[in-house]
Scaffold this active site. Structure first.
Site, mmCIF file in Angstrom:
data_model
loop_
_atom_site.group_PDB
_atom_site.id
_atom_site.type_symbol
_atom_site.label_atom_id
_atom_site.label_comp_id
_atom_site.label_asym_id
_atom_site.label_seq_id
_atom_site.Cartn_x
_atom_site.Cartn_y
_atom_site.Cartn_z
ATOM 1 N N HIS A 124 5.415 6.432 -0.970
ATOM 2 C CA HIS A 124 6.255 5.256 -1.237
ATOM 3 C C HIS A 124 5.474 3.987 -0.962
ATOM 4 O O HIS A 124 4.462 4.008 -0.254
ATOM 5 C CB HIS A 124 7.507 5.292 -0.354
ATOM 6 C CG HIS A 124 7.197 5.137 1.094
ATOM 7 N ND1 HIS A 124 6.771 6.194 1.877
ATOM 8 C CD2 HIS A 124 7.186 4.051 1.901
ATOM 9 C CE1 HIS A 124 6.545 5.763 3.102
ATOM 10 N NE2 HIS A 124 6.774 4.465 3.143
ATOM 11 N N HIS A 131 0.844 -1.198 0.000
ATOM 12 C CA HIS A 131 0.000 0.000 0.000
ATOM 13 C C HIS A 131 0.873 1.239 0.000
ATOM 14 O O HIS A 131 2.083 1.160 0.233
ATOM 15 C CB HIS A 131 -0.880 0.010 1.256
ATOM 16 C CG HIS A 131 -0.068 0.199 2.507
ATOM 17 N ND1 HIS A 131 0.613 -0.829 3.115
ATOM 18 C CD2 HIS A 131 0.210 1.312 3.234
ATOM 19 C CE1 HIS A 131 1.270 -0.371 4.156
ATOM 20 N NE2 HIS A 131 1.046 0.934 4.265
HETATM 21 P P1 ATP Z 1 4.820 -3.795 11.362
HETATM 22 O O1 ATP Z 1 4.748 -2.588 12.266
HETATM 23 O O2 ATP Z 1 4.267 -5.044 11.971
HETATM 24 O O3 ATP Z 1 6.158 -3.971 10.753
HETATM 25 P P2 ATP Z 1 3.349 -2.170 9.526
HETATM 26 O O4 ATP Z 1 4.357 -1.085 9.778
HETATM 27 O O5 ATP Z 1 2.956 -2.457 8.120
HETATM 28 O O6 ATP Z 1 3.830 -3.526 10.125
HETATM 29 P P3 ATP Z 1 1.704 -0.586 11.168
HETATM 30 O O7 ATP Z 1 2.858 -0.258 12.086
HETATM 31 O O8 ATP Z 1 0.381 -0.834 11.809
HETATM 32 O O9 ATP Z 1 2.029 -1.865 10.318
HETATM 33 O O10 ATP Z 1 1.587 0.608 10.131
HETATM 34 C C1 ATP Z 1 0.578 0.710 9.164
HETATM 35 C C2 ATP Z 1 1.002 1.776 8.145
HETATM 36 O O11 ATP Z 1 1.181 3.022 8.809
HETATM 37 C C3 ATP Z 1 2.355 1.481 7.478
HETATM 38 O O12 ATP Z 1 2.340 2.055 6.182
HETATM 39 C C4 ATP Z 1 3.330 2.234 8.333
HETATM 40 O O13 ATP Z 1 4.507 2.595 7.602
HETATM 41 C C5 ATP Z 1 2.524 3.471 8.691
HETATM 42 N N1 ATP Z 1 2.952 3.995 9.986
HETATM 43 C C6 ATP Z 1 3.133 3.298 11.119
HETATM 44 N N2 ATP Z 1 3.527 4.100 12.128
HETATM 45 C C7 ATP Z 1 3.600 5.347 11.614
HETATM 46 C C8 ATP Z 1 3.936 6.618 12.146
HETATM 47 N N3 ATP Z 1 4.279 6.791 13.412
HETATM 48 N N4 ATP Z 1 3.882 7.666 11.324
HETATM 49 C C9 ATP Z 1 3.532 7.534 10.033
HETATM 50 N N5 ATP Z 1 3.193 6.369 9.473
HETATM 51 C C10 ATP Z 1 3.226 5.281 10.236
#
Ligand code: ATP
Ligand code: MG
Length: 181
Positions: A123, A42
């Site tokens: 990205h 995504h």
């Molecule tokens: P994991 O954390 O298990 O590696 P993930 O990063 O895909 O998996 P999430 O942390 O729930 O899952 O994040 C969901 C989306 O939100 C992802 O695109 C992640 O890069 C983005 N994201 C997560 N934390 C932040 C943040 N603090 N600020 C901006 N975007 C974020």
């Protein structure tokens, strides 16, 4: 995060056929690290983090009223950020995508949600903990942006799974140029 909270984010979901193509390329040309599942590919538009379930109805209504326009996104850059985030990005960000993110952030901020203030760097994350700078040439993937979605990120014991909570079409691009007399 408490039991009644949801970890929410708005994103452009990668269409399944394109996700398969990208994953096949990744296995061949850039294996390693912790690859993101094809179903999870995504492009994040707005990260809301932990929110009470009572936020859902207002968020769904806010998204349904967003005047987003579709466009064509060309992913033609391959990079790795500190921490090992291997990603694809566009060398040219379509105006309609910038505008969609700007409008979404403006409306979410207006509704009282706290959002990151960092510049938007669209990205698609391919892998995490990728061990070295990517070596090969960047591929080119064309992604028609036609809808955006609200997801709830849930941990299932192995990794994050994204549950689709709502999805909205982006309206067809406005034709450019002048009308014939
Ligand atoms: P994991 O954390 O298990 O590696 P993930 O990063 O895909 O998996 P999430 O942390 O729930 O899952 O994040 C969901 C989306 O939100 C992802 O695109 C992640 O890069 C983005 N994201 C997560 N934390 C932040 C943040 N603090 N600020 C901006 N975007 C974020
Ligand atoms: Mg994460």
């Amino acid at each position: 995060m408490t039991a009644d909270q949801l970890r929410l984010f708005f994103a452009l979901p990668c269409p399944p056929p394109l996700a398969s193509t990208i994953c096949a390329w990744r296995e061949r040309e850039a294996p390693g690290g912790r690859p993101v599942d094809a179903a999870n590919l995504h492009l994040t538009l707005a990260f809301l983090g932990a929110q009470p379930a009572s936020c859902l109805a207002p968020l769904l209504s806010l998204a349904a009223q967003l005047p987003g326009e579709g466009c064509e996104l060309r992913l033609d850059r391959l990079g790795r950020w500190r921490g090992g985030v291997l990603h694809l990005a566009p060398s040219r960000v379509p105006q309609a995508l910038d505008e969609l993110q700007r409008q979404l952030h403006a409306r979410l901020s207006g509704a009282g949600f706290e959002l990151e203030r960092r510049a938007f760097r669209p990205h698609l994350t391919l892998a995490r903990h990728y061990p070295q700078p990517p070596a090969g040439a960047a591929p080119t993937f064309d992604w028609p942006l036609r809808q955006f979605a609200l997801f709830c990120s849930e941990y299932d014991g192995h990794g994050s799974r994204y549950r689709l909570l709502g999805q909205w079409p982006l309206r067809p691009a406005t034709p450019t140029g002048r009308s014939a007399p």
